[in-house]
Enzyme design. Structure first.
Site, PDB file in Angstrom:
ATOM      1  N   TYR A 131     -11.626  -6.491  15.748  1.00 43.93           N
ATOM      2  CA  TYR A 131     -10.990  -5.974  14.531  1.00 43.93           C
ATOM      3  C   TYR A 131     -10.046  -7.041  13.993  1.00 43.93           C
ATOM      4  CZ  TYR A 131      -9.307  -2.116  11.530  1.00 43.93           C
ATOM      5  OH  TYR A 131      -9.016  -1.287  10.480  1.00 43.93           O
ATOM      6  N   LYS A 156     -14.986  -6.646  12.429  1.00 44.00           N
ATOM      7  CA  LYS A 156     -14.579  -5.667  11.426  1.00 44.00           C
ATOM      8  C   LYS A 156     -13.389  -6.244  10.676  1.00 44.00           C
ATOM      9  CE  LYS A 156     -12.714  -0.991  10.869  1.00 44.00           C
ATOM     10  NZ  LYS A 156     -12.258   0.246  11.532  1.00 44.00           N
TER      11      LYS A 156
END
Length: 288
Positions: A131, A156
């Site tokens: 992330y 992400k």
């Protein structure tokens, strides 16, 4: 791992006395599965990952895996201090999860080499999506090195720097290949998907799917009016109070007839007038 469609990030329901409501979580995930998401990401940001104990995290992931029954991949949140991240990853593996969404190691910010070692340790346990947000903002060259780590399968983006993510996508696909996953992880990602699709990123996490999956699915299939008459007003509402990216989702689940309980501190529940505005937006979105 091939992911398609809307990615479902369920909330983590709590009882009135503050415990994890496993039966409500199972029903919440089951309702979402009826709308065929591409994957379930349990105990992640929308699931109040920072507020969960290790035992609660493990239980939430077990419920998600059991409810999904292998119909879609299940990812679990992991991150924070290395010891906690390793314990969360091991619990997710033991529960039968398919992968991890690796949150930043909070507070401690080391060198790129230090973060590479952090990722290497966690990704050895389960396939891992990194992330990009907060203290984790790799350069395109650093992203390529992270993508080379065995077990790292995707990135992400929670930053929204289109120039950076475009250069990162180009570098990773040139050096690693097209199988590496990228997805838009901004809050209410639908609002920015036009820009992300323009740079070749098709996957996105949908907070709306958690409380109005029919609206999220309709948007995936194409609706300009939803963008202008539902998502943009929703983002304005979300921007009123820090933490509303989660609080409004939980309020939306409650509006749908499922008592997901309150959010945990430091988040605050949405104000009554904002919940009323959310209800109006949902009704209008469904009418579209």
């Amino acid at each position: 791992m091939n992911l398609t469609g809307v990615l479902f990030f369920p909330v983590t329901p709590f009882t009135a006395s503050g415990e994890l409501a496993e039966d409500v979580l199972a029903e919440h995930i089951g309702r979402g599965l009826e709308h065929h998401p591409g994957a379930v990401f349990a105990a992640c940001g929308t699931g109040e990952f920072p507020a969960l104990s290790e035992a609660e995290h493990a239980a939430a992931v077990r419920v998600a895996v059991k409810t999904a029954r292998g119909t879609v991949p299940v990812f679990a949140g992991a991150g924070g201090p290395l010891g906690a991240a390793l314990a969360q990853a091991a619990a997710a593996r033991d529960a039968g999860a398919d992968g991890l969404l690796l949150m930043p190691p909070y507070l401690a910010k080391g060198t790129p080499e230090g973060f590479l070692a952090y990722v290497r340790a966690v990704a050895a346990i389960l396939p891992t999506v990194i992330y990009q947000r907060g203290s984790v903002v790799p350069t395109p060259e650093q992203a390529v090195e992270l993508a080379r780590v065995p077990g790292v399968i995707g990135l992400k983006d929670g930053l929204g720097d289109i120039d950076l993510i475009q250069r990162t996508v180009l570098a990773v696909r040139r050096e690693i290949g097209d199988d590496f996953l990228f997805f838009n992880g901004l809050p209410t990602a639908e609002l920015t998907m036009g820009a992300y699709r323009g740079i070749g990123v098709e996957l996105y996490s949908s907070a709306v799917f958690a409380f109005a999956p029919e609206i999220a699915t309709a948007f995936l299939n194409g609706s300009d009016r939803l963008l202008t008459e539902f998502y943009e007003p929703l983002v304005r509402l979300r921007s009123k109070v820090p933490g509303y990216a989660v609080s409004l989702v939980k309020a939306g689940v409650r509006l749908g007839g499922l008592d997901a309980g309150p959010v945990r501190p430091p988040l605050v529940d949405a104000a009554p007038e904002d919940v009323a505005e959310l209800a109006r937006l949902i009704e209008h979105g469904r009418s579209l």
